[in-house]
Enzyme design. Sequence first.
Site, PDB file in Angstrom:
ATOM      1  N   GLY A 100     155.426  69.094 176.150  1.00 19.49           N
ATOM      2  CA  GLY A 100     154.874  69.432 177.289  1.00 19.49           C
ATOM      3  C   GLY A 100     153.445  69.683 176.717  1.00 19.49           C
ATOM      4  N   GLY A 155     151.579  72.850 174.419  1.00 17.48           N
ATOM      5  CA  GLY A 155     152.045  73.949 173.945  1.00 17.48           C
ATOM      6  C   GLY A 155     153.355  74.307 173.829  1.00 17.48           C
ATOM      7  N   HIS A 187     156.348  66.643 167.201  1.00 15.52           N
ATOM      8  CA  HIS A 187     154.812  66.441 167.812  1.00 15.52           C
ATOM      9  C   HIS A 187     153.667  67.193 167.499  1.00 15.52           C
ATOM     10  CE1 HIS A 187     152.088  64.270 170.997  1.00 15.52           C
ATOM     11  NE2 HIS A 187     151.949  63.075 169.738  1.00 15.52           N
ATOM     12  N   ASP A 188     153.952  68.360 167.731  1.00 15.47           N
ATOM     13  CA  ASP A 188     153.006  69.146 168.450  1.00 15.47           C
ATOM     14  C   ASP A 188     152.462  69.887 166.686  1.00 15.47           C
ATOM     15  OD1 ASP A 188     153.722  69.346 170.958  1.00 15.47           O
ATOM     16  OD2 ASP A 188     154.338  71.762 171.230  1.00 15.47           O
ATOM     17  N   ASP A 191     152.189  59.805 166.913  1.00 16.92           N
ATOM     18  CA  ASP A 191     153.020  59.585 168.422  1.00 16.92           C
ATOM     19  C   ASP A 191     154.020  58.129 167.931  1.00 16.92           C
ATOM     20  OD1 ASP A 191     150.601  60.820 169.345  1.00 16.92           O
ATOM     21  OD2 ASP A 191     149.444  59.116 170.579  1.00 16.92           O
TER      22      ASP A 191
END
Length: 155
Positions: free
Chosen positions: A72, A74, A90-91, A137
């Site tokens: 999601g 953050g 990924h973040d 991604d």
Amino acid sequence: MKNNIILVILLGISVFVDCLPLNDQEEDKSLNAQESEVSAVQKRDILQFSGMIRCATGRSAWKYFNYGNWCGWGGSGTAVDGVDSCCRSHDWCYKRHDSCYPKIIPYIASTSGSHPSCSITCHSANNRCQRDVCNCDKVAAECFARNTYHPNNKH
């Protein structure tokens, strides 16, 4: 809260867009025998990620929204499992490419096949930023596919 609303809107749009037919030019390409296995060739921004997730896992991107501590907008704390670790990575990947505006930059990618035999390709026509974000991604979607999804970790 504002970021969560934006993500909900983007995911809603992605569900709608994933249901739309390809444009005429892309339909013509799909008729070509060499490309008949390609299910989608699309130029989109963050919405493209949902298509990669669907291809790699067979699940909707919604399944990963508010999953664990990192999936999601953050994220913080310790990853609760492998899927959550994918979100954390990924973040961090997006953070490394922050100057490319990873949440909004459009890129060209294709998916072929479906779970469990999905193939995701980031197109060579992408510039450096597009290629880097596309790879963030792609790696995340493939990571989701390699790890067990635990419904009890979604909140």
